[in-house]
Structures are given as C-alpha cells and as structure tokens.
Design a protein around this motif. Structure first.
Motif, PDB file in Angstrom:
ATOM      1  N   LEU A  74     -10.369  -9.401  56.443  1.00  0.00           N
ATOM      2  CA  LEU A  74     -11.627  -9.775  55.815  1.00  0.00           C
ATOM      3  C   LEU A  74     -12.678  -8.676  55.858  1.00  0.00           C
ATOM      4  N   LEU A  75     -12.426  -7.606  56.595  1.00  0.00           N
ATOM      5  CA  LEU A  75     -13.379  -6.511  56.708  1.00  0.00           C
ATOM      6  C   LEU A  75     -12.857  -5.302  55.933  1.00  0.00           C
ATOM      7  N   GLY A  76     -13.654  -4.817  55.026  1.00  0.00           N
ATOM      8  CA  GLY A  76     -13.199  -3.736  54.145  1.00  0.00           C
ATOM      9  C   GLY A  76     -12.226  -4.228  53.106  1.00  0.00           C
ATOM     10  N   MET A  77     -12.435  -5.442  52.620  1.00  0.00           N
ATOM     11  CA  MET A  77     -11.471  -6.080  51.728  1.00  0.00           C
ATOM     12  C   MET A  77     -11.206  -5.280  50.460  1.00  0.00           C
ATOM     13  N   LYS A  78     -12.260  -4.702  49.890  1.00  0.00           N
ATOM     14  CA  LYS A  78     -12.099  -4.025  48.599  1.00  0.00           C
ATOM     15  C   LYS A  78     -11.832  -2.533  48.738  1.00  0.00           C
ATOM     16  N   LEU A  79     -11.853  -2.031  49.985  1.00  0.00           N
ATOM     17  CA  LEU A  79     -11.543  -0.605  50.185  1.00  0.00           C
ATOM     18  C   LEU A  79     -10.077  -0.338  49.907  1.00  0.00           C
ATOM     19  N   LYS A  80      -9.821   0.688  49.140  1.00  0.00           N
ATOM     20  CA  LYS A  80      -8.426   1.053  48.848  1.00  0.00           C
ATOM     21  C   LYS A  80      -7.885   2.043  49.879  1.00  0.00           C
TER      22      LYS A  80
END
Length: 398
Positions: free
Chosen positions: A62-68
């Motif tokens: 849930l932390l940094g969900m959109k980081l690739k």
C-alpha cells in the motif's frame, strides 16, 4: 481466508473493472475487515493511529503503490482509487495515512527529487521503515497557499527555514517533512528531517474529527538544512498543487468508501429495527432516504471510475479532480447525516460506524480544498473569469 467481496454496486460498476483491479481491492477489503475494523472504534475513541499496522500495510504493497521503481507495485490509478475507497470504508484516518504517503510524500520525491533523494527515501518508505509528511497549510494560509509565510533563505551551502505549519497529517511520527517555503526564486519544496535543530512537531489535541489520524503542528525556528535538501525539480506553487491533485484524487475515491459504510449500516439497521410492529425500512420516508443515499453513491462511483480511466490515459485535468473531490466528499457527508438520522439514538454510538464516519467527513469535506474553493476553480475553468478573492481597489466586482 478471504471472503467474497461485499459492496454497494447498483449500476454494476464491477463490470468496468479488470480482474487485477478487483483482486487488489479484495485484498485490501479483507485486510480492513479482519485487521482494522475490530479496533476502529477504540482507535477513534482513544485518538490513536495504529502505527503497529504500518508494516502490514507495507507488506500489502500500500506504500508507493504507483511507483514503478524503488520497490513500488506500479499499479494504475483505478486500482489505487479502489484501495483508497476500501481503506476509508474502514476509517478516513487509515486512508489519509496511505494517501499522504503515496500522493503527498513519495510522489513529490519521485517527481521533483534528485537521484540521491529518491534512493535514500523511497525504498525505505515503500518498506514502511520511514514515514513522511507534507507541510504546506499554515495557521494563516489554508485556501490561499500563495501567501504562505514560511521562508527559506540561502546562506552559503545551506538554507535556513522559519515558519509554522498546521493540520499536518503524520507530522509528529514523520522521519522527514516536505516543507514548502518562499524563497527569492519563488515557492520551493525542502526535505527537513526529524531531529534537525529548531524543527519540532506537536500533536494537535482535542480534535473531534480524524481522531484515529496523526495530526500535528510543525514549528521551524531558523532550521538550517543542507542546500541539497532542496527538491530541485520544484518550480513554484504549481509543484505543490500538483501534489495536492494527487491527494484529492484519492480523497474522491475514499469518500465513496465512507458513504458505502454508512449506507450499508443504515440499510441493515432499517431492515431489522422494529417500530410500530414493522421494520422501519417499510416506512416511506426511510425508503426515500435510502434511495437518495444509494443514488448519490452510484453517481460518485461513476465519477470515480471515469476519472481514474482519464487519469490512466493522461487526460485528467485538475478541474476533473476538483469536481470529483467536491461532489463525493459533500455527498458522503450528507449520506452520513442521513444514516445517523435513520439510526436515531444509536447513530451517535461507536457501536456503529456512522458517527465516526460523519465526524471524519467533516474534515474530508474541507481539507485539500474546501467546497467553495473547488467550486471557484471549476467556475473559472468554464467561464474564463477568476472569482477568487475580493476585487482590488479601483476594480469593479466581477
């Protein structure tokens, strides 16, 4: 064992989701149901955020969900929105923590930070080992951030920051604060670490909303930080507002979760509460309230799914996000009030989630842009005329 997903879906919005999106939603829904809801009322009543659950949130991704990169999951915007919805179905404070970490801390570091800053903070934040906060709102500058008073002056190879920040989520548990301050080159973002001399964070006490959330005041008294703590990609207030757009997107989805929880509680209560020898759900006025609640939830769900798709396609504009945040938070608050009315005296008891959501939504409805501010932003967009603030001396009112 994960239970089948249970939700409010009158228009079969489920059919618009991919299996990957559903799976992510279901995992979070089940975690909230089993790990958070049993203690939600206690957290609210005692005014504490369950920091012991942060490692579990990190494990869930849930932390940094959109980081690739940097260990993030790289999920799309619809998935992120669904997660925010299920978290706030538990409690606004739970969603707020995840939203701030993703949208207001990790996003600006990823978007505006140096390579060294990204490497130092992002992997640790993804693992839940480091916490951040976003220091923008001030005692005298809420809806008008361009007139913030916090200053950062350059002194050799350092910046010295002076000012105050207010209503900061995660503030006194954060390892690092992203502080927005005025410089000779305009408003810029800075990384200020906990323990830096002159930098203190104080919990805001006696609040009756967002009680299961860490809310703080930040004080900066001649805080000296290395020049490399400047977020180099920040270029004025626009950079800070870009972060807020990310945050408002999550709020638009989250508010629907709170509304769903209130509607489901009111529906079940009305079907089982006997008065005049019949369930109160058989009364026309109660049915009218339930239908209105369901209709507004359905409209909000459709706003969210379309906004998420637009965002994933790179077509979402800030006013699209403003409309969804403005509508969904406002309608969720009305739904919570209607649910409290249906529950009558039980509506103020923490044995039911309604009063908790109602009080939280009083904050959700105003933070990261009040209804009036979002209305004027959309009004400016559709008319081309700026209605913010009073006319200057010598000008005619518009």
């Amino acid at each position: 064992m994960m239970k089948p997903f249970e939700g409010v879906d009158y228009y079969q919005v489920e059919d618009l989701l991919t299996q990957e999106e559903r799976d992510a939603r279901d995992r979070v829904h089940d975690w909230v149901r089993t790990r958070y809801l049993p203690r939600a009322a206690d957290c609210f009543e005692e005014g504490v955020f369950p920091t012991d659950l942060i490692p579990e949130m990190a494990e869930l991704g849930l932390l940094g969900m959109k980081l690739k990169d940097f260990g993030g999951k790289g999920v799309n915007n619809v998935t992120y929105g669904l997660v925010c919805r299920e978290l706030e179905r538990g409690d606004s404070g739970l969603r707020s923590f995840v939203s701030v970490m993703n949208s207001l801390v990790m996003f600006p570091i990823a978007a505006f930070g140096s390579d060294a800053q990204k490497q130092r903070w992002l992997p640790a934040m993804v693992r839940g080992e480091k916490i951040g906060c976003f220091g923008m709102t001030e005692p005298q500058a809420g809806s008008d951030p361009q007139h913030m008073e916090t200053r950062a002056r350059r002194e050799g190879d350092a910046y010295v920051l002076t000012g105050r920040k207010m209503w900061i989520t995660n503030g006194h548990i954060a390892d690092v604060a992203i502080i927005w301050a005025r410089t000779d080159a305009g408003i810029r973002g800075f990384l200020v670490e906990r323990g830096t001399p002159g930098f203190t964070a104080h919990p805001i006490q006696r609040k009756m909303s967002m009680r299961a959330s860490v809310t703080s005041a930040l004080v900066l008294d001649d805080v000296r930080i290395p020049a490399e703590n400047l977020l180099p990609g920040t270029t004025g207030l626009k950079s800070a507002l870009t972060c807020l757009n990310e945050g408002r997107y999550g709020i638009a989805w989250g508010a629907v979760g709170a509304a769903m929880a209130c509607y489901e509680t009111a529906l079940h209560y009305a079907q089982n509460r006997i008065q005049f020898q019949v369930p109160i759900a058989s009364f026309q006025l109660v049915q009218s309230k339930l239908v209105k609640m369901l209709t507004e939830i359905t409209k909000a769900q459709l706003l969210c799914i379309r906004l998420g798709r637009l965002k994933d396609e790179g077509k979402a504009r800030h006013t699209h996000i403003s409309m969804a945040k403005m509508n969904n938070a406002s309608e969720a608050l009305k739904i919570a009030r209607a649910a409290r009315d249906i529950l009558a005296a039980n509506g103020i008891s923490l044995a039911y989630p309604v009063i908790r959501h109602l009080l939280n939504l009083e904050t959700v409805n105003t933070y990261e842009g009040t209804q009036d501010i979002h209305t004027l932003a959309i009004g400016h967009d559709i008319t081309g005329l700026d209605a913010f603030g009073a006319p200057r001396s010598g000008e005619k009112g518009r």
